[in-house]
Design a protein around this motif. Structure first.
Motif, short mmCIF file in Angstrom:
data_model
loop_
_atom_site.label_atom_id
_atom_site.label_comp_id
_atom_site.label_asym_id
_atom_site.label_seq_id
_atom_site.Cartn_x
_atom_site.Cartn_y
_atom_site.Cartn_z
N THR A 74 11.96 -35.49 39.94
CA THR A 74 12.16 -34.81 38.66
C THR A 74 13.59 -35.07 38.18
O THR A 74 14.54 -34.82 38.91
N LYS A 75 13.70 -35.62 36.97
CA LYS A 75 15.01 -35.97 36.42
C LYS A 75 15.26 -35.22 35.11
O LYS A 75 14.57 -35.45 34.13
N PRO A 76 16.25 -34.34 35.10
CA PRO A 76 16.60 -33.67 33.84
C PRO A 76 17.70 -34.42 33.09
O PRO A 76 18.55 -35.06 33.70
N SER A 77 17.64 -34.36 31.78
CA SER A 77 18.75 -34.80 30.93
C SER A 77 18.92 -33.71 29.88
O SER A 77 17.97 -32.96 29.60
N TYR A 78 20.10 -33.60 29.31
CA TYR A 78 20.36 -32.46 28.44
C TYR A 78 21.39 -32.77 27.37
O TYR A 78 22.10 -33.77 27.45
N THR A 79 21.47 -31.90 26.39
CA THR A 79 22.45 -32.00 25.32
C THR A 79 23.83 -31.89 25.95
O THR A 79 24.14 -30.88 26.59
N ALA A 80 24.63 -32.93 25.78
CA ALA A 80 25.94 -32.97 26.44
C ALA A 80 27.05 -32.30 25.63
O ALA A 80 27.99 -31.76 26.21
N LYS A 81 26.94 -32.30 24.32
CA LYS A 81 28.00 -31.71 23.51
C LYS A 81 27.83 -30.19 23.42
O LYS A 81 26.72 -29.67 23.60
N PRO A 82 28.91 -29.47 23.13
CA PRO A 82 28.79 -28.01 22.98
C PRO A 82 27.82 -27.66 21.84
O PRO A 82 27.82 -28.31 20.80
N LYS A 119 26.89 -25.09 19.10
CA LYS A 119 27.52 -24.00 18.34
C LYS A 119 26.56 -22.82 18.20
O LYS A 119 25.34 -22.99 18.30
N PRO A 120 27.10 -21.63 17.96
CA PRO A 120 26.24 -20.46 17.75
C PRO A 120 25.21 -20.72 16.64
O PRO A 120 25.55 -21.30 15.60
N GLY A 121 23.97 -20.37 16.91
CA GLY A 121 22.89 -20.55 15.94
C GLY A 121 22.25 -21.93 15.98
O GLY A 121 21.23 -22.15 15.35
N LYS A 122 22.82 -22.85 16.73
CA LYS A 122 22.29 -24.22 16.80
C LYS A 122 21.40 -24.38 18.03
O LYS A 122 21.41 -23.56 18.94
N LYS A 123 20.64 -25.50 18.05
CA LYS A 123 19.69 -25.75 19.13
C LYS A 123 20.14 -26.90 20.03
O LYS A 123 20.86 -27.79 19.59
N GLY A 124 19.68 -26.84 21.26
CA GLY A 124 19.90 -27.89 22.24
C GLY A 124 18.62 -28.12 23.00
O GLY A 124 17.60 -27.46 22.75
N LYS A 125 18.65 -29.06 23.95
CA LYS A 125 17.44 -29.33 24.71
C LYS A 125 17.74 -29.81 26.12
O LYS A 125 18.82 -30.33 26.40
N VAL A 126 16.74 -29.59 26.97
CA VAL A 126 16.75 -30.13 28.32
C VAL A 126 15.44 -30.90 28.44
O VAL A 126 14.36 -30.31 28.34
N GLU A 127 15.55 -32.23 28.60
CA GLU A 127 14.35 -33.05 28.75
C GLU A 127 14.12 -33.31 30.23
O GLU A 127 15.05 -33.68 30.94
N VAL A 128 12.89 -33.08 30.67
CA VAL A 128 12.55 -33.24 32.09
C VAL A 128 11.52 -34.36 32.23
O VAL A 128 10.49 -34.34 31.56
N THR A 129 11.82 -35.32 33.09
CA THR A 129 10.90 -36.41 33.39
C THR A 129 10.42 -36.24 34.83
O THR A 129 11.24 -36.11 35.75
N PHE A 130 9.10 -36.23 35.00
CA PHE A 130 8.50 -36.07 36.33
C PHE A 130 7.74 -37.33 36.68
O PHE A 130 6.92 -37.82 35.90
N ASN A 131 8.00 -37.88 37.87
CA ASN A 131 7.32 -39.08 38.35
C ASN A 131 6.30 -38.68 39.41
O ASN A 131 6.66 -38.26 40.51
N PRO A 132 4.99 -38.85 39.13
CA PRO A 132 3.94 -38.44 40.08
C PRO A 132 3.64 -39.45 41.18
O PRO A 132 2.83 -39.19 42.05
N ARG A 133 4.30 -40.59 41.15
CA ARG A 133 4.00 -41.66 42.11
C ARG A 133 4.13 -41.18 43.56
O ARG A 133 5.14 -40.61 43.97
N GLY A 134 3.06 -41.41 44.33
CA GLY A 134 3.06 -41.05 45.74
C GLY A 134 2.82 -39.58 46.01
O GLY A 134 2.96 -39.11 47.14
#
Length: 129
Positions: free
Chosen positions: A69-77, A79-94
């Motif tokens: 499982t590999k997360p990536s995320y919004t790197a910049k601060p 601001k109040p009222g604004k949105k960010g994200k955390v994207e998660v990639t899951f590899n089912p191999r094996g």
């Protein structure tokens, strides 16, 4: 008297500054991929959040419970009222059967860590039709 007023005003301003905090409010904290086929490869999901606090929110790190499982995320601060994200990639191999993985998102919020969870069921290549 003038000094007292200035001191009181400074104390109040310091208190207000200490009360100002970022706050990550996630739209969801759990996502179920349902049934996925191992042969189809990695799957992704994006967890969105809003900074409902009154100071910029910073994601310090995001750590998954497994190397699959590999997360990536919004790197910049954010601001109040604004949105960010955390994207998660899951590899089912094996991997076959049900899974449950967690991602710990460390921030500069007072509660510091949010836990996101992904779940699902993997059909192995050997049983795909």
């Amino acid at each position: 008297m003038k000094r007292f007023i200035i001191f009181t005003l400074a104390a109040v301003l310091c208190q207000l500054a200490l009360m100002a905090q970022p706050k990550a409010e996630f739209k969801e904290i759990t996502y179920d991929f349902g049934t996925i086929k191992e042969s189809k490869g990695s799957v992704k999901h994006t967890f969105e959040f809003k900074n409902t606090g009154d100071k910029p929110l910073i994601i310090v790190d995001a750590v998954a419970s497994c190397g699959c499982t590999k997360p990536s995320y919004t790197a910049k601060p954010i601001k109040p009222g604004k949105k960010g994200k955390v994207e998660v990639t899951f590899n089912p191999r094996g991997r076959a059967g049900t899974f449950r993985k967690t991602i710990k998102v460390k921030t500069n919020c007072p509660d510091k860590v949010s836990t996101l969870t992904i779940t699902g069921n993997i059909i192995p290549i050997s049983k795909e039709k």
